[in-house]
Scaffold this active site. Structure first.
Site, PDB file in Angstrom:
ATOM      1  N   SER A  18     -10.719   1.585   0.754  1.00 44.47           N
ATOM      2  CA  SER A  18      -9.112   1.539   0.434  1.00 44.47           C
ATOM      3  C   SER A  18      -9.114   2.736  -0.265  1.00 44.47           C
ATOM      4  O   SER A  18      -8.963   3.271  -1.114  1.00 44.47           O
ATOM      5  CB  SER A  18      -8.623   0.725   1.185  1.00 44.47           C
ATOM      6  OG  SER A  18      -6.693  -0.048   1.786  1.00 44.47           O
ATOM      7  N   HIS A  47      -9.319  -3.397   8.963  1.00 49.50           N
ATOM      8  CA  HIS A  47      -9.158  -3.794   7.551  1.00 49.50           C
ATOM      9  C   HIS A  47      -9.689  -4.164   6.319  1.00 49.50           C
ATOM     10  O   HIS A  47     -10.646  -3.729   5.707  1.00 49.50           O
ATOM     11  CB  HIS A  47      -8.006  -3.049   6.869  1.00 49.50           C
ATOM     12  CG  HIS A  47      -7.656  -1.539   5.563  1.00 49.50           C
ATOM     13  ND1 HIS A  47      -8.242  -0.735   5.689  1.00 49.50           N
ATOM     14  CD2 HIS A  47      -7.354  -2.386   4.436  1.00 49.50           C
ATOM     15  CE1 HIS A  47      -7.838  -0.013   5.161  1.00 49.50           C
ATOM     16  NE2 HIS A  47      -7.682  -0.876   3.687  1.00 49.50           N
TER      17      HIS A  47
END
Length: 415
Positions: free
Chosen positions: A183, A388
């Protein structure tokens, strides 16, 4: 109440909540937490966690060009490593509001730091400025100097990532390294390549896990609301000298750590909240991991960094922070903030992403991949519900993403 009045009320409410979360701290000692039934892993730091499970780790200090003092951890011997250490070294970098501990919270059977170390790679785990391991500076006091908190991914990419790479290469004597970024940890690597000529060439391969660059299509309503709200009120928070947000030891973090470990019902509630923040993937993050991770998360960052993400959701490109025409002219020499030069990311890039990611949408990943000149492989995780936060916390990491990570580390390594 008029729509304008309702808007102002919500802004004031957010300011009050943000100030409360920043100002109120609950210094609960370890003995008390143990007596309340906290899982011990939630109370351990990185070296304590690794030592608990039979891994040898070291703490290292890195100083950036602008004076931020960062902490890195090195696992130079995996519990299940029976061969020689593989070279070159590997850097593993966390995401927003995380720390190096996030790679351990899922335990030795699923935590990515454990899995990499078990394969005999020389693993270095970073911490960016502002989290609880890297909350220091050579001259600024984070508690009293608001200037300390005037950073975002722009500075993390320009200063922190190059400093950690240089330190690892200097300390090991290696000519290059392999980099894994999750990320924010991936997006800041791309910023470095754009802004610091020569640094991309210091990596053999960059493995980008759910890379956060452009975030135009972020699907999570809650995440988008939080980030855009922080962006909206950043100026007001700055006037009240609130520069830090969601640090370890704050009311928010301590409450989550307490509440999520109480019993199975509260643990389920916390799992539901994670799903609202990201996306729904039942059973992926175990109840035990949920109880542990809130001892280390959120790890803290700057208000400006959160505002930076909020602004990025309103744009359709990957650019530096937009301060407005006047300040942009002073800072950048142009009315618009410069776009990052993704064509400068010449290192071979491997990308893994989830099709159910609520924070980094597949459309934004695809947009990014078209901009990068040297993508050697892109892989959507086979589980269609992969989210995620699964990257760091899922119990299925070993089977769903580690084999591909190992494949590319192995092909870019030697004994």
């Amino acid at each position: 109440m008029t729509s304008k009045g309702f808007y102002i009320f919500n802004i004031l409410l957010l300011i009050s909540i943000a100030t409360l979360l920043y100002a109120i701290r609950l210094p609960i000692n370890t003995e008390t937490k143990i007596s309340w039934g906290y899982p011990k892993d939630s109370l351990f730091n990185f070296t304590e966690l690794t030592n608990e499970y039979g891994y040898s780790s070291q703490e290292h200090t890195v100083v950036t060009e602008d004076g931020y003092i960062l902490t890195m951890f090195r696992i130079n011997k995996g519990r299940n490593c029976n061969g020689k250490t593989k070279l070159p070294p590997v850097i593993l970098m966390h995401g927003l509001l995380q720390s190096s501990d996030s790679w351990l919270d899922a335990g030795p059977d699923a935590g990515l730091a454990y899995l990499i170390a078990d394969e005999c790679f020389d693993l270095w785990v970073g911490n960016c400025r502002g989290n609880y391991y890297s909350r220091r500076h050579v001259s600024l006091n984070p508690d009293t100097d608001h200037q300390y908190w005037q950073f975002s991914v722009d500075e993390i990419g320009y200063y922190d990532v190059p400093a950690m790479m240089d330190y690892v290469l200097d300390h090991t004597g290696a000519d290059n390294l392999n980099y894994i970024g999750f990320s924010q940890g991936a997006g800041t690597f791309f910023i470095m390549c754009s802004e610091r000529p020569g640094y991309c060439e210091k990596a053999n391969v960059m493995i980008a896990l759910a890379p956060a660059a452009r975030q135009t299509n972020t699907g999570s309503i809650l995440y988008r609301f939080i980030m855009e709200s922080v962006y909206t009120i950043e100026g007001i928070l700055k006037k009240t000298s609130v520069g830090e947000i969601l640090p370890k030891g704050s009311f928010s973090q301590e409450f989550l750590a307490f509440f999520c470990q109480l019993n199975s019902m509260t643990g389920s509630i916390c799992t539901t909240v994670q799903s609202l923040l990201d996306a729904y993937h039942p059973g992926s993050v175990s109840n035990e991991t949920t109880r542990v991770l809130y001892g280390h998360f959120p790890a803290g960052t700057s208000v400006h960094n959160m505002a930076r993400y909020g602004q990025s959701m309103m744009r359709n490109d990957f650019a530096k922070f937009d301060y407005g025409k006047v300040h942009n002219l002073e800072l950048y020499g142009s009315e618009e903030p410069p776009k990052y030069n993704l064509s400068a990311v010449t290192v071979p890039v491997v990308t893994l992403y989830g099709r159910n990611d609520g924070l980094v949408d597949v459309k934004d990943v695809k947009w990014l991949l078209k901009k990068l000149p040297n993508v050697v492989e892109e892989m959507a995780v086979s589980d269609a519900l992969w989210t995620h936060l699964d990257v760091t916390y899922s119990q299925y990491t070993r089977t769903l993403i580690f084999p591909k990570i190992y494949e590319h580390l192995q092909s870019n390594s030697y004994n």
